[in-house]
Write a protein that holds these residues in place. Structure first.
Motif, PDB file in Angstrom:
ATOM      1  N   ASN A 119       0.818  -1.210   0.000  1.00 32.76           N
ATOM      2  CA  ASN A 119       0.000   0.000   0.000  1.00 32.76           C
ATOM      3  C   ASN A 119       0.852   1.261   0.000  1.00 32.76           C
ATOM      4  O   ASN A 119       0.526   2.252  -0.662  1.00 32.76           O
ATOM      5  N   ILE A 120       1.939   1.257   0.765  1.00 30.62           N
ATOM      6  CA  ILE A 120       2.841   2.417   0.785  1.00 30.62           C
ATOM      7  C   ILE A 120       3.403   2.668  -0.609  1.00 30.62           C
ATOM      8  O   ILE A 120       3.443   3.809  -1.088  1.00 30.62           O
ATOM      9  N   LEU A 121       3.839   1.612  -1.272  1.00 30.59           N
ATOM     10  CA  LEU A 121       4.393   1.759  -2.621  1.00 30.59           C
ATOM     11  C   LEU A 121       3.352   2.318  -3.594  1.00 30.59           C
ATOM     12  O   LEU A 121       3.679   3.118  -4.480  1.00 30.59           O
ATOM     13  N   TYR A 122       2.101   1.902  -3.400  1.00 33.02           N
ATOM     14  CA  TYR A 122       1.035   2.380  -4.292  1.00 33.02           C
ATOM     15  C   TYR A 122       0.709   3.846  -4.014  1.00 33.02           C
ATOM     16  O   TYR A 122       0.724   4.684  -4.935  1.00 33.02           O
ATOM     17  N   TYR A 123       0.404   4.167  -2.768  1.00 33.16           N
ATOM     18  CA  TYR A 123      -0.054   5.519  -2.453  1.00 33.16           C
ATOM     19  C   TYR A 123       1.060   6.558  -2.553  1.00 33.16           C
ATOM     20  O   TYR A 123       0.774   7.733  -2.789  1.00 33.16           O
ATOM     21  N   ARG A 124       2.305   6.141  -2.386  1.00 26.31           N
ATOM     22  CA  ARG A 124       3.411   7.090  -2.517  1.00 26.31           C
ATOM     23  C   ARG A 124       3.993   7.091  -3.925  1.00 26.31           C
ATOM     24  O   ARG A 124       5.020   7.721  -4.192  1.00 26.31           O
ATOM     25  N   SER A 125       3.347   6.366  -4.847  1.00 22.53           N
ATOM     26  CA  SER A 125       3.692   6.379  -6.284  1.00 22.53           C
ATOM     27  C   SER A 125       5.139   5.984  -6.544  1.00 22.53           C
ATOM     28  O   SER A 125       5.813   6.563  -7.404  1.00 22.53           O
ATOM     29  N   LYS A 157      -2.844  11.480   1.519  1.00 22.73           N
ATOM     30  CA  LYS A 157      -2.963  12.915   1.765  1.00 22.73           C
ATOM     31  C   LYS A 157      -1.617  13.636   1.848  1.00 22.73           C
ATOM     32  O   LYS A 157      -1.577  14.860   1.817  1.00 22.73           O
ATOM     33  N   MET A 158      -0.529  12.889   1.945  1.00 22.92           N
ATOM     34  CA  MET A 158       0.778  13.535   2.086  1.00 22.92           C
ATOM     35  C   MET A 158       1.223  14.176   0.775  1.00 22.92           C
ATOM     36  O   MET A 158       0.763  13.790  -0.307  1.00 22.92           O
ATOM     37  N   SER A 159       2.108  15.151   0.888  1.00 22.16           N
ATOM     38  CA  SER A 159       2.608  15.833  -0.303  1.00 22.16           C
ATOM     39  C   SER A 159       3.374  14.863  -1.197  1.00 22.16           C
ATOM     40  O   SER A 159       3.944  13.876  -0.727  1.00 22.16           O
ATOM     41  N   SER A 160       3.379  15.159  -2.476  1.00 20.60           N
ATOM     42  CA  SER A 160       3.981  14.250  -3.456  1.00 20.60           C
ATOM     43  C   SER A 160       5.484  14.120  -3.264  1.00 20.60           C
ATOM     44  O   SER A 160       6.161  15.051  -2.806  1.00 20.60           O
ATOM     45  N   LEU A 161       5.987  12.969  -3.635  1.00 17.09           N
ATOM     46  CA  LEU A 161       7.425  12.725  -3.621  1.00 17.09           C
ATOM     47  C   LEU A 161       8.012  13.068  -4.985  1.00 17.09           C
ATOM     48  O   LEU A 161       7.308  13.037  -6.002  1.00 17.09           O
ATOM     49  N   PRO A 162       9.304  13.376  -5.043  1.00 21.44           N
ATOM     50  CA  PRO A 162       9.933  13.610  -6.348  1.00 21.44           C
ATOM     51  C   PRO A 162       9.976  12.324  -7.170  1.00 21.44           C
ATOM     52  O   PRO A 162       9.858  11.218  -6.630  1.00 21.44           O
ATOM     53  N   GLU A 163      10.132  12.459  -8.448  1.00 21.92           N
ATOM     54  CA  GLU A 163      10.214  11.284  -9.315  1.00 21.92           C
ATOM     55  C   GLU A 163      11.508  10.514  -9.046  1.00 21.92           C
ATOM     56  O   GLU A 163      12.510  11.079  -8.605  1.00 21.92           O
ATOM     57  N   GLY A 164      11.455   9.239  -9.318  1.00 24.98           N
ATOM     58  CA  GLY A 164      12.660   8.411  -9.202  1.00 24.98           C
ATOM     59  C   GLY A 164      12.963   7.923  -7.797  1.00 24.98           C
ATOM     60  O   GLY A 164      14.102   7.516  -7.518  1.00 24.98           O
ATOM     61  N   CYS A 165      11.965   7.928  -6.907  1.00 22.33           N
ATOM     62  CA  CYS A 165      12.216   7.458  -5.536  1.00 22.33           C
ATOM     63  C   CYS A 165      12.320   5.935  -5.489  1.00 22.33           C
ATOM     64  O   CYS A 165      11.728   5.217  -6.303  1.00 22.33           O
ATOM     65  N   ALA A 198      15.202  16.300   4.178  1.00 24.73           N
ATOM     66  CA  ALA A 198      15.416  16.578   2.755  1.00 24.73           C
ATOM     67  C   ALA A 198      14.094  16.817   2.041  1.00 24.73           C
ATOM     68  O   ALA A 198      14.000  17.662   1.143  1.00 24.73           O
ATOM     69  N   LYS A 199      13.053  16.100   2.447  1.00 22.86           N
ATOM     70  CA  LYS A 199      11.739  16.314   1.840  1.00 22.86           C
ATOM     71  C   LYS A 199      11.200  17.690   2.201  1.00 22.86           C
ATOM     72  O   LYS A 199      10.624  18.387   1.358  1.00 22.86           O
ATOM     73  N   GLU A 200      11.399  18.092   3.453  1.00 21.77           N
ATOM     74  CA  GLU A 200      10.951  19.419   3.876  1.00 21.77           C
ATOM     75  C   GLU A 200      11.676  20.510   3.093  1.00 21.77           C
ATOM     76  O   GLU A 200      11.067  21.507   2.681  1.00 21.77           O
TER      77      GLU A 200
END
Length: 264
Positions: free
Chosen positions: A40-46, A175-183, A253-255
């Motif tokens: 689920n984490i992998l799905y929702y965090r893309s 609901k969390m902010s998007s992650l950068p591509e390539g994570c 780093a995300k912040e």
């Protein structure tokens, strides 16, 4: 002992001990739950494209599972490696760590299992040395104790607690902010101070980076990414002898990336 990634044993007087049958069922329930959470984490965090996931049901909830055989195999092997350490009572916390393309920590999805029950009867010393799994006659010999403990676990309550946690995790991740591509991601365990490093061949675990090493007797200062910049509690699960806590840490780093995006 510091953190390991996938690549003090619990003191019995501080833990509730449960017989083999109960321990086996509880451990199986938890590892199935952990597997569902990772997918689920992998799905929702893309981390992977949404079209590479299928939707199924668990705990009477819609959940997502990767369809890629290698991803499924990796997660299965990682959870099996975690389970082996849980049986030994060596694990303090489990983390699903997400990195960006520059190997900076974006998020850590945490499962604190320090208060897990003692897995009584899983291993006994075999003649000639070395551990062995408990055998049926051993379990029958403990029949009176097992029967007395049978009523300690309310399985409907266990499933309901795990169901609520999966739902809360999915809500928070969505609901969390998007992650950068390539994570990318990995699974890590934080060992108790007295826990021994799992060393064998082939080696499924490697030491985590210094920025993710926890405080210990030999390392009084935790790594800079421990705790993150922001922590969001998810849920405390308390169902009979099964007790653990979940939360998510968003890395510094995300912040910083979010601040840069806002200022542009």
């Amino acid at each position: 002992m510091a953190s390991l990634q996938n690549q003090q044993p619990p003191h019995e007087e501080q833990q509730q001990s449960v017989p083999y049958t109960q321990a086996n069922n509880l451990l199986t329930s938890f590892t199935q739950f952990l597997t569902i959470c990772i997918h689920n984490i992998l799905y929702y965090r893309s981390i992977y494209p949404s079209q590479t996931f299928l939707t199924s049901r668990a705990y009477n909830l819609p959940v997502h599972q990767s369809r890629h055989p290698k991803v499924c195999s990796w997660i299965r092997d990682a959870v099996d490696a975690v389970k082996a350490q849980l049986v030994l009572g060596a694990v303090q916390r489990i983390a699903v760590v997400i990195y960006d393309g520059q190997a900076r920590v974006m998020e850590r999805w945490m499962f604190d299992v320090a208060n897990f029950p003692a897995w009584k009867g899983f291993f006994k010393e075999a003649r000639g040395g070395g551990p062995r799994m408990i055998e049926e006659e051993d379990e029958l010999a403990e029949g009176a104790e097992g029967a007395a403990a049978e009523g300690k676990v309310n399985w409907a309550n266990v499933d309901e607690q795990l169901r609520a946690t999966v739902r809360k995790l999915a809500f928070a991740a969505e609901k969390m902010s998007s992650l950068p591509e390539g994570c990318t991601f990995t699974v890590a365990v934080e060992l108790r101070d007295e826990g021994e490093a799992p060393i064998r061949h082939p080696q499924p675990w490697i030491p985590s980076q210094s920025n993710l090493q926890t405080r210990s007797r030999d390392n009084p200062t935790p790594g800079q990414d421990i705790g993150g910049a922001k922590t969001t509690p998810l849920r405390t699960v308390e169902a009979g002898p099964l007790f653990f806590e979940c939360w998510v840490e968003e890395g510094k780093a995300k912040e910083q990336l979010s601040s840069q995006s806002s200022s542009e």
